[in-house]
Design an enzyme around this catalytic site. Structure first.
Site, PDB file in Angstrom:
ATOM      1  N   SER A   1     -16.951  60.117  38.319  1.00  0.00           N
ATOM      2  CA  SER A   1     -16.424  61.448  37.727  1.00  0.00           C
ATOM      3  C   SER A   1     -15.151  61.839  37.796  1.00  0.00           C
ATOM      4  O   SER A   1     -14.573  62.164  36.693  1.00  0.00           O
ATOM      5  CB  SER A   1     -17.540  62.625  38.287  1.00  0.00           C
ATOM      6  OG  SER A   1     -17.163  62.794  39.800  1.00  0.00           O
ATOM      7  N   ALA A   2     -14.442  61.567  38.879  1.00  0.00           N
ATOM      8  CA  ALA A   2     -12.988  61.852  38.884  1.00  0.00           C
ATOM      9  C   ALA A   2     -12.252  61.024  38.066  1.00  0.00           C
ATOM     10  O   ALA A   2     -11.100  61.141  37.528  1.00  0.00           O
ATOM     11  CB  ALA A   2     -12.237  61.644  40.378  1.00  0.00           C
ATOM     12  N   ALA A   3     -12.862  59.372  38.093  1.00  0.00           N
ATOM     13  CA  ALA A   3     -12.244  58.329  37.291  1.00  0.00           C
ATOM     14  C   ALA A   3     -12.256  58.811  35.829  1.00  0.00           C
ATOM     15  O   ALA A   3     -11.306  58.484  34.955  1.00  0.00           O
ATOM     16  CB  ALA A   3     -12.873  57.112  37.652  1.00  0.00           C
TER      17      ALA A   3
ATOM     18  N   ASP B   1     -10.755  61.949  46.068  1.00  0.00           N
ATOM     19  CA  ASP B   1     -11.250  61.052  44.705  1.00  0.00           C
ATOM     20  C   ASP B   1      -9.901  60.805  43.922  1.00  0.00           C
ATOM     21  O   ASP B   1      -9.585  59.835  43.695  1.00  0.00           O
ATOM     22  CB  ASP B   1     -12.620  61.483  44.123  1.00  0.00           C
ATOM     23  CG  ASP B   1     -13.629  61.798  44.933  1.00  0.00           C
ATOM     24  OD1 ASP B   1     -13.927  61.116  46.025  1.00  0.00           O
ATOM     25  OD2 ASP B   1     -14.627  62.579  44.321  1.00  0.00           O
TER      26      ASP B   1
HETATM   27  C1  GLA Z   1     -17.281  63.342  47.270  1.00  0.00           C
HETATM   28  C2  GLA Z   1     -16.171  64.333  46.807  1.00  0.00           C
HETATM   29  C3  GLA Z   1     -15.050  64.269  47.555  1.00  0.00           C
HETATM   30  C4  GLA Z   1     -15.229  63.909  48.969  1.00  0.00           C
HETATM   31  C5  GLA Z   1     -16.351  62.955  49.125  1.00  0.00           C
HETATM   32  C6  GLA Z   1     -17.077  62.830  50.574  1.00  0.00           C
HETATM   33  O1  GLA Z   1     -16.647  61.998  46.414  1.00  0.00           O
HETATM   34  O2  GLA Z   1     -15.934  64.537  45.490  1.00  0.00           O
HETATM   35  O3  GLA Z   1     -14.165  65.315  47.512  1.00  0.00           O
HETATM   36  O4  GLA Z   1     -15.539  65.323  49.512  1.00  0.00           O
HETATM   37  O5  GLA Z   1     -17.648  63.230  48.198  1.00  0.00           O
HETATM   38  O6  GLA Z   1     -15.846  62.437  51.434  1.00  0.00           O
END
Ligand code: GLA
Length: 399
Positions: free
Chosen positions: A124-126, A168
């Site tokens: 999702s972040a990527a 992330d």
């Molecule tokens: C998800 C969240 C991160 C972090 C991890 C657990 O990836 O997006 O911010 O909290 O879980 O470490």
């Protein structure tokens, strides 16, 4: 299966103008630290999300994904204010974030391709960062790394509604091949610790359980609130000022205060805090071990982090826990744990490359003996550390 570049040509009968790429991340030590402003260690890996794109002069953003069915479309000046409940929410939110800070003149058409199954690698972040990269490029914008991180985190917190921290996005942006990212999420100070010349080689194994899942928002958010509740109560017991609940966090609580008052906390809140404080110590010890080239110690701490995620953070599906148990008893694995939040998805392991074949064979055999129905869905991927996000105006080969 087509690549995003081929699919783009098929849909638009034109070459894409660029390919935006953002890697996935792993976090061997530092899980569930970031939302309460702790420290993390992490790495980007050489797999991630590609977006083949071209600018659209009429301001429309038009996207499709090779992993999801529905196409999505909106105008840069008319993004729905509320999430719509599908995969494109991250990108609607990202358009809003960027438009809030910079004037946008162009939209884009894009085809998105993820190179590994979803769950645990922060796709999702990527996808958010790869999209922001492309949208910035077509609008000739060059935000700083910190701004990109802030925008992508805000998308998750405010548009999608997950109380995640910046782990992330930071790993996916700051990472450097053959280095470990060591980040303080309170101050944004970070260090890229080079791999010691004497450190043994390692592969990053991604053990995909066969059960795909995006972040389970409600369970994730509840644990973040349990940490805040513990922080609030501990500060009150100790007579410390406790401020606004939504802004409180365990980083503001000295470890001695936790040790002194922890037995007064409700059991679940104490466990969450126990994970957070012990993880903080593991991250510091892990960064030092990496600095010394001591992969054995770093790996052991990652296994311990996994144990704490199961017993104190109380996450992990039966599939992930089974994988973790098998990993503990497999030769050639330095350490590992669930990757990411721990609600389905995958485990990661740091492994001796000489054992990779043996490990793959053993884990596949033992795992499928317990979960025969996941045959064909379970998979192991051998990966390596990689640089953070890159934007390429030319078109590299995809895959
Ligand atoms: C998800 C969240 C991160 C972090 C991890 C657990 O990836 O997006 O911010 O909290 O879980 O470490």
């Amino acid at each position: 299966m087509l690549t995003c570049e081929q699919k783009f040509q098929e849909l638009y009968h034109k070459e894409p103008e660029g390919i935006s790429f953002c890697p996935y991340r792993i976090c061997p030590i530092g899980a569930h630290s970031d939302h309460n402003l702790g420290k993390i260690t992490g790495l980007a890996i050489n797999k991630g999300i590609h977006i083949a794109y071209r600018p659209k002069e009429n301001g429309v953003v038009e996207l499709c994904s090779l992993q999801f069915d529905k196409r999505a479309q909106w105008h840069i000046a008319q993004v729905p204010a509320q999430r719509q409940g599908d995969w494109a929410d991250y990108l609607r939110g990202a358009t809003l974030e960027l438009a809030r800070r910079y004037p946008l003149r162009r939209g884009m058409s894009g085809v998105i391709e993820g190179t590994l199954p979803i769950g645990g690698l922060s796709s999702s972040a990527a996808v958010t960062l790869a999209f922001l990269g492309a949208l910035c490029r077509v609008n000739s914008l060059t935000p700083s790394a910190l701004e990109l991180i802030q925008m992508a985190v805000s998308v998750e917190n405010n548009y999608v509604g997950v109380s995640s921290g910046k782990l992330d996005q930071s790993c996916e942006i700051y990472s450097k091949r053959n280095h470990l990212l060591y980040l303080d999420t309170r101050t944004d100070e970070y260090e890229l610790i080079p791999t010691h010349p004497q450190m043994p080689d390692y592969d990053i194994l991604i053990l995909f359980s066969g059960v795909e899942r995006t972040l389970a928002g409600s369970a994730f958010n509840m644990r973040v609130d349990e940490c805040r509740s513990a922080a609030y109560a501990l500060k009150a017991y100790a007579g410390l000022p406790y401020g606004k609940f939504a802004e409180t966090n365990l980083r503001e609580v000295p470890r001695e205060v936790y040790e002194q008052y922890k037995d007064r906390l409700p059991d679940t809140w104490r466990r969450r805090a126990e994970h957070w404080f012990t993880e903080y110590a593991r991250v510091e010890a892990g960064a030092e071990a990496w600095r010394q080239g001591d992969l054995e110690t770093y790996g052991r701490l990652s296994f311990e982090s996994g144990w704490s995620s199961i017993n104190n953070w109380e996450t992990g599906s039966p599939e992930l826990k089974a994988l973790y148990d098998i990993m503990l008893h497999t030769n050639g694995i330095y350490g590992g744990r669930f990757s990411g939040a721990g609600f389905k998805g995958c485990c990661m392991a740091l492994a001796n490359p000489n054992y990779t074949e043996e490990i793959t064979h053993k884990i596949t055999h033992e795992y499928l003996r317990t979960f025969p129905n996941l045959e064909g869905k379970f998979s192991i991927h051998v990966c390596h550390s990689a640089d953070g996000i890159s934007l390429s105006p030319s078109i590299p080969s995809v895959g």
